[in-house]
Design a protein around this motif. Structure first.
Motif, short mmCIF file in Angstrom:
data_model
loop_
_atom_site.label_atom_id
_atom_site.label_comp_id
_atom_site.label_asym_id
_atom_site.label_seq_id
_atom_site.Cartn_x
_atom_site.Cartn_y
_atom_site.Cartn_z
N SER A 197 -2.22 4.94 13.25
CA SER A 197 -2.78 3.70 12.62
C SER A 197 -2.37 3.82 11.03
CB SER A 197 -4.39 4.10 12.57
OG SER A 197 -4.90 3.52 13.78
N LEU A 198 -2.27 5.08 10.51
CA LEU A 198 -1.84 5.11 8.99
C LEU A 198 -0.46 4.52 8.89
CD1 LEU A 198 -3.32 8.57 7.68
CD2 LEU A 198 -4.00 6.30 6.99
N VAL A 199 0.69 5.10 9.62
CA VAL A 199 1.85 4.57 9.68
C VAL A 199 1.96 3.07 9.61
CG1 VAL A 199 4.13 4.29 10.77
CG2 VAL A 199 3.21 6.61 10.22
N ILE A 200 0.98 2.48 10.69
CA ILE A 200 1.35 0.97 10.89
C ILE A 200 0.65 0.44 9.71
CG2 ILE A 200 0.23 -0.81 12.13
CD1 ILE A 200 0.49 1.13 14.88
N GLY A 201 -0.64 0.98 9.12
CA GLY A 201 -1.43 0.43 8.05
C GLY A 201 -0.48 0.23 6.83
N PHE A 206 -0.21 -11.28 10.55
CA PHE A 206 -1.57 -11.92 10.37
C PHE A 206 -2.03 -11.38 8.77
CE2 PHE A 206 -4.74 -8.43 10.64
CZ PHE A 206 -4.05 -7.69 11.84
N CYS A 207 -1.44 -10.41 8.49
CA CYS A 207 -1.86 -10.00 6.89
C CYS A 207 -1.44 -10.89 5.92
CB CYS A 207 -1.35 -8.54 6.80
SG CYS A 207 -2.39 -7.42 7.79
N ILE A 208 -0.29 -11.49 6.05
CA ILE A 208 0.56 -12.17 5.27
C ILE A 208 -0.38 -13.28 4.57
CG2 ILE A 208 2.28 -13.91 4.62
CD1 ILE A 208 4.10 -12.41 6.57
N ALA A 250 -4.94 -5.92 3.34
CA ALA A 250 -4.00 -5.91 4.30
C ALA A 250 -4.19 -4.35 5.32
CB ALA A 250 -2.49 -6.13 3.90
N PHE A 251 -4.24 -3.44 4.25
CA PHE A 251 -4.29 -2.15 4.89
C PHE A 251 -5.67 -1.90 5.89
CE2 PHE A 251 -5.68 2.29 4.72
CZ PHE A 251 -4.51 2.82 5.38
N THR A 252 -6.67 -2.57 5.12
CA THR A 252 -8.02 -2.43 6.10
C THR A 252 -8.04 -3.17 7.30
OG1 THR A 252 -8.87 -3.56 4.10
CG2 THR A 252 -9.94 -1.60 4.92
N THR A 278 -16.10 8.85 9.44
CA THR A 278 -16.49 9.26 8.17
C THR A 278 -15.43 9.45 7.31
OG1 THR A 278 -18.68 10.41 9.02
CG2 THR A 278 -17.90 11.08 7.09
N LEU A 279 -14.31 10.19 7.93
CA LEU A 279 -13.09 10.50 7.18
C LEU A 279 -12.35 9.26 6.91
CD1 LEU A 279 -11.69 13.31 9.16
CD2 LEU A 279 -12.91 13.60 7.04
N LEU A 280 -12.43 8.19 7.83
CA LEU A 280 -11.79 6.85 7.52
C LEU A 280 -12.50 6.29 6.28
CD1 LEU A 280 -10.95 4.67 10.67
CD2 LEU A 280 -9.63 5.10 8.73
N MET A 281 -13.91 6.31 6.23
CA MET A 281 -14.72 5.62 5.23
C MET A 281 -14.30 6.44 3.86
SD MET A 281 -18.66 5.19 6.15
CE MET A 281 -18.79 5.34 8.02
N LEU A 282 -14.14 7.73 4.09
CA LEU A 282 -13.77 8.40 2.91
C LEU A 282 -12.46 8.01 2.08
CD1 LEU A 282 -15.53 10.64 1.68
CD2 LEU A 282 -13.68 12.48 2.44
N LEU A 283 -11.40 7.75 3.04
CA LEU A 283 -10.19 7.16 2.91
C LEU A 283 -10.24 5.78 2.13
CD1 LEU A 283 -6.96 7.61 3.07
CD2 LEU A 283 -7.15 6.41 5.13
N THR A 284 -10.99 5.07 2.79
CA THR A 284 -11.13 3.81 2.16
C THR A 284 -11.77 3.87 0.63
OG1 THR A 284 -11.68 3.18 4.43
CG2 THR A 284 -11.72 1.49 2.82
N LEU A 285 -12.75 4.97 0.61
CA LEU A 285 -13.57 4.89 -0.56
C LEU A 285 -12.37 5.22 -1.77
CD1 LEU A 285 -16.59 4.54 -1.31
CD2 LEU A 285 -16.59 7.03 -1.51
#
Lengths: 357, 262
Positions: free
Chosen positions: B64-68, B136-138, B190-192, B233-240
């Motif tokens: 997910s991270l690599v693709i994101g 779809f992000c463009i 785009a990342f999210t 929770t870890l994902l939320m932390l990353l987004t934050l």
């Protein structure tokens, strides 16, 4: 950031993303939690390869992907009616029986079905039944029977558990149960009988808390719901959760005497599979009794493998919904696919049921 | 400043509660010592320990991270160019072409991309998913960038050109810094979007490619365990962290440009 840096970053991210195909890999397209980790480990040790799993949570997902042309899977584990669809679509590779001598372990009752005559493309893997799940303390308190679909459909019983019952959010499963309750085949396609079933469902609906296919395991374990129409594996799971949480009750399986729906999942090889050799090795390996028993011991799934019986925990062996007695076994039916016209009628009835007050 | 209206304050409170209480519950239950997300039993870090040992989940998060990251980088570049083009050349078909992927139902995009990749004999995997996400992000990046450009003082770029800057230099040293907050916001968006996309990913991912949403979705059938809460929770932390970082970067960028142009 200038153009060059951008280009580098893009190149780097794609280099990272490039797939590596160096090792021997078996690609298994499977339901989640549908093979024991120790089985995989043992297979990896014997084949000196790596098992890579991808998951689907519905046969339709698998069919949609494969039909659109997705390639690269070796072994897939669809339910019988989906196997039939895949065969018709020319999506499967015929199985070389000489490479899987352990096929002899499978109970003949599960071989050579109408879905794949002669098992040219598929080998039974595991199965489940769609049954009644209940809170033993509550059902006893209320004096309700747990061995008949009447408890799900008859207002006479339902009035005592109003708002504490859920049924599967699946037209096919619910119609099958109602048809069985009425004494018809689960695969009955007579519109008159369907209307009768729809009437039964509509009369019972006000007493149900919800059409629920995902969270009823939790609701049972917590004690919010006392009676469900659900899958045997899920109800087994609910009871394990209830025991782990030291609940003052058990979640038991009730096999309706009218019979029920049986779902058999089968191992198949996708046409054009990258490693048919590993796929055959894997299938033969899973057909070994001890390996097949791992899954049953893990999730309480039914097992068509006769050689597996001696490895299965005795408390699971005696569950009637997992290993039904002979007289009930004769009343279990696998669901067949509907024709387009039949599906349209069923959808119409289903929409009316859902919309009814 | 006037004293704030108690009604306004109350409704703001309700809105914030509506937005954040569900997230807070997810976090709290990731520390719960019970397989059920139903009642509080006791504090534990077991689910994080279990997560650390769960190879499938970690591999999915890595994918997910690599693709994101790739989707966000590439779509930010292309989306920014698209945004600038839409702002500068008022062609009617251009916005239509760029924004259509946003309006088209995801399931359609997913299926058609899958058929497209199969036709071109592209092996389905991380690359096909990343390309699909970029598609779809463009549009989202372009919208944000164009909005930012609409609020920009056109005369600044013209002044740079008058002073002899080449078109590229005028863009590089004047326009880009001014629209940077929009570009960064677009990249984050785009990342999210990429990290939580399910439908399009489902169709374009091949054998063995699992992303976090695919992994979590396939677990729902056997009831979600608090391990999912832990990974969320870890994902939320990353987004934050990302949002805080962006908030710290963009205002300074903005300030420095204002200083240099004044």
């Amino acid at each position: 950031m200038n153009g060059k840096t951008f280009a580098l970053l893009v190149a780097a991210s794609f280099a990272l993303a490039a797939p590596a195909y160096a090792k021997d890999e078996l690609h298994l397209y499977n339901w989640n939690n549908y093979i024991a980790p120790e089985t995989i480990k043992r297979f990896e040790n014997t084949c000196h390869c790596e098992v890579i799993q991808t998951y689907y949570s519905d046969n339709d997902e698998l069919l949609a992907k494969v039909a659109a042309g997705a390639k690269g899977y070796d072994v897939m584990v669809p339910t019988s009616n989906a196997v039939q669809t895949l065969i018709r679509g020319g999506q499967l590779m015929a199985i070389d029986k000489t490479a899987i001598p352990n096929l002899k372990n499978i109970d003949a009752a599960y071989l050579n079905t109408a879905f794949d005559p002669g098992n040219r493309y598929s080998v039974p893997y595991a199965m489940s039944t769609t049954i009644i799940g209940y809170n033993d303390v509550k059902m006893k308190e209320l004096g309700l029977p747990t061995d008949t679909w009447a408890v799900i459909f008859d207002p006479k019983y339902l009035v005592k558990v109003k708002g504490r019952v859920t049924v599967l959010d699946s037209a096919n499963e619910l119609f099958a149960a109602a048809l069985k309750y009425l004494g018809y085949s689960a695969n009955d396609v007579d519109p008159k009988h369907w209307n009768e079933a729809a009437t039964v469902i509509r009369k019972a609906k006000p007493y149900w808390a919800a059409f629920n296919a995902s969270s009823y395991i939790k609701e049972l374990t917590v004690g919010n719901v006392w009676l469900v129409h659900g899958y045997s594996n899920d109800i087994f799971q609910a009871n394990q959760d209830a025991e782990a949480a030291h609940r003052p009750f058990h979640i038991l399986q009730g096999m309706p005497k009218e019979g029920a729906v049986l779902a058999v999942d089968n191992m198949v090889i996708q046409k054009g599979a990258p490693r048919p050799d590993l796929a055959l090795k894997f299938i033969n390996f899973v057909l070994v009794g001890r390996n097949s028993a791992d899954l049953t011991n893990l999730i309480g799934s039914g097992n068509p493998n006769l050689d597996a019986m001696k490895y299965i925990k005795p408390e699971i062996l005696k569950l009637p919904a997992v290993f039904p007695p002979k007289d009930i076994q004769a009343k279990l039916e696998q669901l067949k696919d509907l024709t387009v016209a039949q599906r349209r009628l069923r959808n119409k009835l289903w929409t009316e049921i859902k919309a009814a007050k | 400043m006037r004293k704030s209206d108690p009604w306004l304050r109350a409704s703001a409170l309700v809105a914030y509660a509506f937005l954040y209480v569900p997230l807070a519950i997810v976090v709290v239950y990731s520390f719960n010592d019970s397989r059920l997300n139903a009642e509080w039993v006791g504090f534990t870090l077991d689910w994080y320990r279990k997560l650390a040992g769960d190879g499938a989940m970690i591999a999915a998060a890595g994918n997910s991270l690599v693709i994101g990251i790739s989707a966000s980088v590439v779509s930010t570049v292309l989306g920014t160019m698209a945004g600038v083009a839409m702002h500068r050349y008022r062609l009617r078909v251009l916005p239509l072409l760029i924004l259509a992927p946003i309006a088209i139902p995801e399931i359609l995009t997913g299926v058609s991309l899958l058929i497209f990749f199969v036709m071109l004999n592209v092996t389905l995997g991380l690359v096909s998913v990343a390309i699909a996400h970029i598609t779809f992000c463009i549009g989202f990046v372009a919208i944000v960038v164009r909005a930012r450009l609409a609020g920009m003082d056109e005369t600044l770029t013209e002044a740079a050109r008058d002073c002899g800057a080449s078109p590229w230099n005028a863009f590089r040293y004047v326009t880009l810094p001014l629209i940077m907050p929009g570009v960064i916001a677009g990249a984050l968006m785009a990342f999210t979007l990429s990290i939580d996309d399910f439908v399009i990913t489902f169709f374009t991912a091949g054998a063995g490619t699992i992303t976090l949403p695919l992994q979590i979705y396939s677990m729902i059938k056997i009831s979600v365990t608090p391990e999912v809460n832990a990974v969320s929770t870890l994902l939320m932390l990353l987004t934050l962290v990302l949002i805080i970082a962006a908030a710290r970067i963009s205002p300074t960028l903005l300030r420095s440009t204002q200083e240099s142009t004044s």
